[in-house]
Design an enzyme around this catalytic site. Sequence first.
Site: not given
Ligand code: PEP
Length: 249
Positions: A10-12, A95, A97, A167, A173, A213, A234-235
């Site tokens: 997930n590049w956000k 999501h 966010e 999640e 994050g 994470s 994500g990251g």
């Molecule tokens: C996400 O954005 O869905 C996510 C899990 O981010 P991260 O891996 O950075 O925690």
Amino acid sequence: MSRVPQIVGNWKMYKTAAAAREFIAALQPLIAPVCARVCLAVPFTALEAAVAAAKGTGIRIGAQNMHDQNEGAFTGEISACMLQESGVSFVLLGHSERRQYFAETNSFIHRKVQRALEARLIPILCIGEQFQERERGDQKKVLQMQLEECLQEIFPDEASRIIIAYEPVWAIGTGKTATPGIAQEMHQFIRNWLGKRFGSESAGKMSLLYGGSVKPDNIAELMVQTDIDGALVGGASLNVESFAQIVNY
Ligand code: PEP
């Protein structure tokens, strides 16, 4: 019941169309011949470039959001049929966010799930509890409500096309991954709920992803858990080397 392992990046709100092309070209030679299914949820403006760059590679491209109506006076929004036309195969819905910063509710997300299914897109429905909800011991209650409200009026044959991403919001994050034991316990809870709601055959076909994470050094211990079929990353999906290590776990 065998489910295909899959890793979804997930590049956000990161990466232009040019950066998406570069990333996909660099990723392809790093992916082992036998690995998880690779999916990338990219920004709207990079969708077409990513779909073209991923053609013939097996990498699937998806969007990070969509509206619940097919068209209308909704300035700035994108619909399921617009996504379908751009060649994507899946869409992230709900999501945390989106829930937190854009006030998305379960009923809005539910309508998006329905529209995505109608457009033959795979919805990846994101659910998860906040830190305070876990502290109060309410994590399963929260998941149950999210599942009940987001999956209302969905039939078992449609359910098997839906992917659920668990999640925990406190792990997104933050660098704090749920332990494999906690993640498995929550995935098992979700699978049992799906079994009661849609029957064990449909529930057994549904892929459940863990997100929060995920990194190259924790992916393997998560993927060996019985009810974890993949990860939403994500990251660590922004860097081609770390994403490739996760995909080749
Ligand atoms: C996400 O954005 O869905 C996510 C899990 O981010 P991260 O891996 O950075 O925690």
